[in-house]
Design a protein around this motif. Structure first.
Motif, PDB file in Angstrom:
ATOM      1  N   PHE A  45       0.860  -1.178   0.000  1.00 19.28           N
ATOM      2  CA  PHE A  45       0.000   0.000   0.000  1.00 19.28           C
ATOM      3  C   PHE A  45       0.893   1.224   0.000  1.00 19.28           C
ATOM      4  O   PHE A  45       2.085   1.164   0.340  1.00 19.28           O
ATOM      5  CB  PHE A  45      -0.939   0.009   1.212  1.00 19.28           C
ATOM      6  N   THR A  46       0.332   2.369  -0.421  1.00 17.17           N
ATOM      7  CA  THR A  46       1.146   3.578  -0.558  1.00 17.17           C
ATOM      8  C   THR A  46       1.152   4.444   0.692  1.00 17.17           C
ATOM      9  O   THR A  46       2.080   5.219   0.907  1.00 17.17           O
ATOM     10  CB  THR A  46       0.644   4.430  -1.738  1.00 17.17           C
ATOM     11  N   ASP A  47       0.121   4.331   1.530  1.00 15.38           N
ATOM     12  CA  ASP A  47       0.061   5.180   2.720  1.00 15.38           C
ATOM     13  C   ASP A  47      -0.760   4.489   3.801  1.00 15.38           C
ATOM     14  O   ASP A  47      -1.615   3.653   3.512  1.00 15.38           O
ATOM     15  CB  ASP A  47      -0.571   6.533   2.375  1.00 15.38           C
ATOM     16  N   ILE A  48      -0.484   4.843   5.048  1.00 15.34           N
ATOM     17  CA  ILE A  48      -1.214   4.299   6.190  1.00 15.34           C
ATOM     18  C   ILE A  48      -1.463   5.422   7.186  1.00 15.34           C
ATOM     19  O   ILE A  48      -0.578   6.263   7.423  1.00 15.34           O
ATOM     20  CB  ILE A  48      -0.438   3.136   6.853  1.00 15.34           C
ATOM     21  N   ARG A  49      -2.668   5.466   7.744  1.00 15.78           N
ATOM     22  CA  ARG A  49      -3.028   6.494   8.719  1.00 15.78           C
ATOM     23  C   ARG A  49      -3.732   5.828   9.893  1.00 15.78           C
ATOM     24  O   ARG A  49      -4.479   4.865   9.714  1.00 15.78           O
ATOM     25  CB  ARG A  49      -3.960   7.540   8.080  1.00 15.78           C
ATOM     26  N   PHE A  50      -3.505   6.381  11.081  1.00 14.37           N
ATOM     27  CA  PHE A  50      -4.071   5.800  12.293  1.00 14.37           C
ATOM     28  C   PHE A  50      -5.019   6.783  12.959  1.00 14.37           C
ATOM     29  O   PHE A  50      -4.799   8.003  12.936  1.00 14.37           O
ATOM     30  CB  PHE A  50      -2.960   5.422  13.278  1.00 14.37           C
ATOM     31  N   GLY A  51      -6.101   6.242  13.539  1.00 13.53           N
ATOM     32  CA  GLY A  51      -6.999   7.023  14.367  1.00 13.53           C
ATOM     33  C   GLY A  51      -7.116   6.363  15.726  1.00 13.53           C
ATOM     34  O   GLY A  51      -6.908   5.160  15.863  1.00 13.53           O
ATOM     35  N   PHE A  52      -7.471   7.131  16.748  1.00 10.99           N
ATOM     36  CA  PHE A  52      -7.463   6.596  18.111  1.00 10.99           C
ATOM     37  C   PHE A  52      -8.828   6.663  18.792  1.00 10.99           C
ATOM     38  O   PHE A  52      -9.081   5.915  19.726  1.00 10.99           O
ATOM     39  CB  PHE A  52      -6.426   7.335  18.959  1.00 10.99           C
ATOM     40  N   PHE A  53      -9.715   7.539  18.368  1.00 13.56           N
ATOM     41  CA  PHE A  53     -11.020   7.671  19.009  1.00 13.56           C
ATOM     42  C   PHE A  53     -12.096   7.724  17.926  1.00 13.56           C
ATOM     43  O   PHE A  53     -12.428   8.822  17.461  1.00 13.56           O
ATOM     44  CB  PHE A  53     -11.061   8.923  19.899  1.00 13.56           C
ATOM     45  N   PRO A  54     -12.670   6.562  17.523  1.00 17.00           N
ATOM     46  CA  PRO A  54     -12.343   5.190  17.954  1.00 17.00           C
ATOM     47  C   PRO A  54     -11.078   4.691  17.271  1.00 17.00           C
ATOM     48  O   PRO A  54     -10.628   5.290  16.286  1.00 17.00           O
ATOM     49  CB  PRO A  54     -13.571   4.393  17.483  1.00 17.00           C
ATOM     50  N   PRO A  55     -10.476   3.598  17.756  1.00 21.46           N
ATOM     51  CA  PRO A  55      -9.272   3.077  17.133  1.00 21.46           C
ATOM     52  C   PRO A  55      -9.543   2.637  15.702  1.00 21.46           C
ATOM     53  O   PRO A  55     -10.498   1.900  15.436  1.00 21.46           O
ATOM     54  CB  PRO A  55      -8.897   1.892  18.028  1.00 21.46           C
ATOM     55  N   SER A  56      -8.728   3.105  14.760  1.00 20.42           N
ATOM     56  CA  SER A  56      -8.939   2.779  13.354  1.00 20.42           C
ATOM     57  C   SER A  56      -7.611   2.878  12.608  1.00 20.42           C
ATOM     58  O   SER A  56      -6.656   3.498  13.077  1.00 20.42           O
ATOM     59  CB  SER A  56      -9.959   3.724  12.718  1.00 20.42           C
ATOM     60  N   VAL A  57      -7.580   2.248  11.452  1.00 18.50           N
ATOM     61  CA  VAL A  57      -6.418   2.345  10.576  1.00 18.50           C
ATOM     62  C   VAL A  57      -6.941   2.454   9.150  1.00 18.50           C
ATOM     63  O   VAL A  57      -7.926   1.817   8.774  1.00 18.50           O
ATOM     64  CB  VAL A  57      -5.485   1.119  10.740  1.00 18.50           C
ATOM     65  N   GLU A  58      -6.294   3.290   8.359  1.00 20.49           N
ATOM     66  CA  GLU A  58      -6.724   3.526   6.979  1.00 20.49           C
ATOM     67  C   GLU A  58      -5.551   3.263   6.035  1.00 20.49           C
ATOM     68  O   GLU A  58      -4.452   3.772   6.231  1.00 20.49           O
ATOM     69  CB  GLU A  58      -7.219   4.963   6.809  1.00 20.49           C
ATOM     70  N   PHE A  59      -5.798   2.441   5.004  1.00 19.47           N
ATOM     71  CA  PHE A  59      -4.792   2.112   4.002  1.00 19.47           C
ATOM     72  C   PHE A  59      -5.172   2.771   2.685  1.00 19.47           C
ATOM     73  O   PHE A  59      -6.343   2.782   2.301  1.00 19.47           O
ATOM     74  CB  PHE A  59      -4.687   0.599   3.803  1.00 19.47           C
ATOM     75  N   GLN A  60      -4.169   3.288   1.978  1.00 16.16           N
ATOM     76  CA  GLN A  60      -4.394   3.903   0.682  1.00 16.16           C
ATOM     77  C   GLN A  60      -3.744   3.055  -0.413  1.00 16.16           C
ATOM     78  O   GLN A  60      -2.620   2.595  -0.273  1.00 16.16           O
ATOM     79  CB  GLN A  60      -3.790   5.316   0.656  1.00 16.16           C
ATOM     80  N   ASN A  61      -4.486   2.856  -1.522  1.00 19.42           N
ATOM     81  CA  ASN A  61      -3.967   2.162  -2.714  1.00 19.42           C
ATOM     82  C   ASN A  61      -3.353   0.805  -2.357  1.00 19.42           C
ATOM     83  O   ASN A  61      -2.142   0.611  -2.427  1.00 19.42           O
ATOM     84  CB  ASN A  61      -2.930   3.033  -3.426  1.00 19.42           C
ATOM     85  N   ILE A  62      -4.217  -0.133  -1.995  1.00 22.98           N
ATOM     86  CA  ILE A  62      -3.790  -1.457  -1.529  1.00 22.98           C
ATOM     87  C   ILE A  62      -3.787  -2.437  -2.699  1.00 22.98           C
ATOM     88  O   ILE A  62      -4.656  -2.380  -3.580  1.00 22.98           O
ATOM     89  CB  ILE A  62      -4.740  -1.978  -0.428  1.00 22.98           C
ATOM     90  N   GLN A  63      -2.826  -3.378  -2.677  1.00 23.36           N
ATOM     91  CA  GLN A  63      -2.786  -4.472  -3.636  1.00 23.36           C
ATOM     92  C   GLN A  63      -2.368  -5.751  -2.921  1.00 23.36           C
ATOM     93  O   GLN A  63      -1.479  -5.727  -2.071  1.00 23.36           O
ATOM     94  CB  GLN A  63      -1.816  -4.192  -4.781  1.00 23.36           C
ATOM     95  N   MET A  64      -3.035  -6.855  -3.258  1.00 23.13           N
ATOM     96  CA  MET A  64      -2.688  -8.151  -2.694  1.00 23.13           C
ATOM     97  C   MET A  64      -2.888  -9.218  -3.756  1.00 23.13           C
ATOM     98  O   MET A  64      -3.874  -9.201  -4.485  1.00 23.13           O
ATOM     99  CB  MET A  64      -3.562  -8.482  -1.481  1.00 23.13           C
ATOM    100  N   SER A  65      -1.956 -10.151  -3.867  1.00 16.16           N
ATOM    101  CA  SER A  65      -2.071 -11.266  -4.806  1.00 16.16           C
ATOM    102  C   SER A  65      -1.929 -12.572  -4.033  1.00 16.16           C
ATOM    103  O   SER A  65      -1.247 -12.634  -3.011  1.00 16.16           O
ATOM    104  CB  SER A  65      -0.998 -11.182  -5.886  1.00 16.16           C
TER     105      SER A  65
END
Length: 328
Positions: free
Chosen positions: A50-70
């Motif tokens: 993925f190209t970027d990752i962001r975290f949140g705390f209230f509520p706990p969360s994580v956000e991924f940008q431009n993901i690829q999986m094979s």
């Protein structure tokens, strides 16, 4: 004077902190991205990036940008998405797994290949082929997910016989409740076989899964002047009711384009098909009835044709019917 010196020291320390964050911030973020990607690759047993990752705390969360999986050892061979936001639940599942309260996915693309897999039913013949147990979402991700909201989805399927289906949806959803998974889909589809291409204007899928059983509450397809409704158990063996209706000439053209019908048959009119599909998909039995109305067969007109039919091992075994001829 002492206060001025302390203020100067404070300014110097603040400046060093800002410089440190400026230098080390991107380095730290890159390290976090690499570490998370490595752990997810190990966790999912498939390369993920993925190209970027962001975290949140209230509520706990994580956000991924431009993901690829094979993934090579599964029918689901490729996944990508513009954004995935994962909101964590504050408590784990009963089984102790990580519990995800909600997942928001934007512009996902999934590619499936069922052409190289045989469903395993435990027979000696099947054991010699690639065995495949249909995984649950929790099997794939090793976490419990309560709900998924999906926008702008693109799916691609390859089936035995070089049949390809591509599906697009504006909205789709997933929900898990008391061990049962509920899926919904509303969009369009395109089917391809050789040079034949068929576009389906409206595709609605509402399904639920419990254990290894998948039941279609509704699979409805509208397109090329035809309507299809399929309900019942779809997996591992079929136990479904099929209703099809529409314009006969459009049906004939579609079957020829998809290489399901050989030869030229000029058939105009209306038709209705109702049938039951039973058994494993690679040896499907079909028993049903077809009704043709106001038929024009190469210039010969018929008021109505009723026929009962049986299909065994992908071949029509018997047809019995009544024919009303219009001699006027």
């Amino acid at each position: 004077m002492k206060k001025q010196v302390m203020a100067l020291y404070g300014l110097i320390i603040l400046t060093l902190i800002v410089i440190g964050l400026t230098i080390w911030g991107p380095l730290t973020k890159n390290w976090v991205k690499q570490t998370v990607a490595q752990q997810l690759t190990k966790y999912l047993e498939a390369p993920i990036a993925f190209t970027d990752i962001r975290f949140g705390f209230f509520p706990p969360s994580v956000e991924f940008q431009n993901i690829q999986m094979s993934k090579d050892n599964s029918p689901l061979q490729f996944v990508s998405a513009g954004k995935i936001r994962v909101s964590m639940a504050l408590s784990p599942s009963i089984s102790g797994r990580i519990r995800i309260k909600n997942v928001e996915i934007e512009q996902p693309t999934l590619k499936f290949n069922f052409a190289d897999f045989k469903f395993d039913r435990g027979t000696e013949e099947k054991k010699e082929k690639k065995k495949f147990r249909l995984p649950t979402l929790r099997d794939l991700l090793k976490v419990q997910i309560d709900q998924i909201e999906i926008s702008k989805t693109a799916l691609s399927f390859e089936f035995p016989g070089k049949y390809f289906v591509e599906m697009d949806s504006d909205t789709a959803s997933y929900r898990r409740d008391k061990g049962t998974e509920y899926w919904s889909w509303n969009g369009q589809a395109t089917a391809r076989k050789g040079k034949g291409v068929q576009t389906l204007d409206n595709v609605v899928i509402i399904a639920k899964r419990k254990g290894q059983k998948i039941e279609l509450e509704k699979l409805e397809i509208e397109g090329i002047q035809n309507h299809v409704l399929l309900t019942g158990q779809a997996y591992p063996d079929a136990n479904m009711d099929l209703q099809v209706s529409g314009e006969t000439d459009d049906l004939m053209r579609m079957l020829r384009d998809m290489e399901l019908l050989k030869g030229e048959v000029n058939l105009n009119g209306n038709y209705k098909i109702s049938s039951k599909l039973r058994g494993p998909w690679d040896d499907l039995n079909q028993d049903g009835k077809v009704v043709f109305e106001q038929i024009d067969l190469s210039g010969r007109k018929f008021d109505q044709l009723n026929a009962d039919f049986q299909v065994r091992k992908n071949q029509i075994k018997s047809v019995r019917g009544d024919l009303n001829v219009n001699d006027t």
